[in-house]
Design an enzyme around this catalytic site. Structure first.
Site, PDB file in Angstrom:
ATOM      1  CG  ASP A 139      -2.194   1.248   1.209  1.00 45.23           C
ATOM      2  OD1 ASP A 139      -2.491   1.406  -0.048  1.00 45.23           O
ATOM      3  OD2 ASP A 139      -2.748   1.532   2.161  1.00 45.23           O
ATOM      4  CG  ASN A 198      -7.624  -2.271  -5.981  1.00 45.63           C
ATOM      5  OD1 ASN A 198      -6.509  -2.956  -5.789  1.00 45.63           O
ATOM      6  ND2 ASN A 198      -8.007  -1.446  -4.785  1.00 45.63           N
TER       7      ASN A 198
END
Length: 246
Positions: A24, A72
């Site tokens: 991330d 996503n």
């Protein structure tokens, strides 16, 4: 780059055999530099190579990375398209070096929504590295833990309905055989970069007894040295799996 024939350094004593990473912070890394988010994703892809190559130094045999989640798809069309292009480019570029380094690559996740060219490249990379065993790299692509369990449950239910599995024989050892990760050991250590302290639907079943490390480092800045420090810290943990130490 080291070759597969190079000697493997001594592993970290008591270190993790299987590390899973939620990579991330690529977008924030790029934003901090006044660049578009895709610039950060490209930087993050380069970081993957360094961490993969460092695994033998720390005795890590299995590395699982979270590349693209089922959630996503909610990102902008430009970012999603850019990520898909990056995945295709990464596979095409890295197939030879991964194979030479002794990496076996597997993909987990639901491939149905991915484009045919990407699926073809994924299949070819898996086939090209199938004989390797120095490092087992698993890439979670269009992956979600809940989605994985739902798909596994459907397959299990189908086997019950068609008489291949007795419902009375179903226990906590049964479902893992239907998961995407059925050929992998459960992760020992899960690392999330970027300062966020959540697991984001990643390896929900498999990580029941994993140790977690939530670190502030953004993924493109995550280094071999920090990876080694986290592996060493894992070796010092007292893992009782629910038992009381006597």
């Amino acid at each position: 780059m080291m070759n597969a024939s190079d000697p493997v350094p001594e592993p970290v004593p008591g270190g993790p055999r299987h590390v899973a990473i939620i990579m991330d912070g690529n977008g924030r890394w790029a934003t901090q530099r006044g660049r578009p988010r895709l610039f950060g994703h490209h930087a993050g892809a380069k970081r993957v190579r360094e961490i993969v190559e460092s695994c033998p130094d720390f005795g890590v045999e299995y590395l699982t990375i979270f590349a693209f989640s089922t959630e996503n798809w909610k990102r902008t069309q430009v970012e999603v398209a850019g990520l898909m292009s990056l995945f295709r480019r990464y596979i095409s570029k890295e197939t030879r070096s991964l194979s030479e380094f002794g990496v076996r690559v597997r993909f987990i996740g639901d491939r149905a929504r991915l484009d045919k060219k990407l699926i073809k490249l994924m299949n070819e990379l898996e086939a090209a590295t199938a004989h390797n065993g120095r490092i087992h790299l698993t890439i979670a692509l269009n992956y979600g833990g809940r989605d994985e369990v739902a798909r596994a449950t459907k397959r299990l239910a189908r086997d019950v309905a068609e008489g291949r599995l007795d419902p009375d024989d179903v226990d906590e050892e049964t479902l893992p055989r239907y998961l995407d990760t059925h050929v992998l050991p459960d992760p020992d250590l899960v690392i999330r970069t970027s300062g966020e302290a959540r697991i984001s639907n990643f390896l929900l079943w498999q990580s029941a007894y994993a140790e977690y490390e939530f670190i502030d480092t953004l993924w493109p800045d995550f280094s071999k040295a920090e990876f080694g420090r986290l592996c060493a810290a894992y070796g010092g943990r007292d893992r009782r799996f629910g038992a009381v130490k006597t």
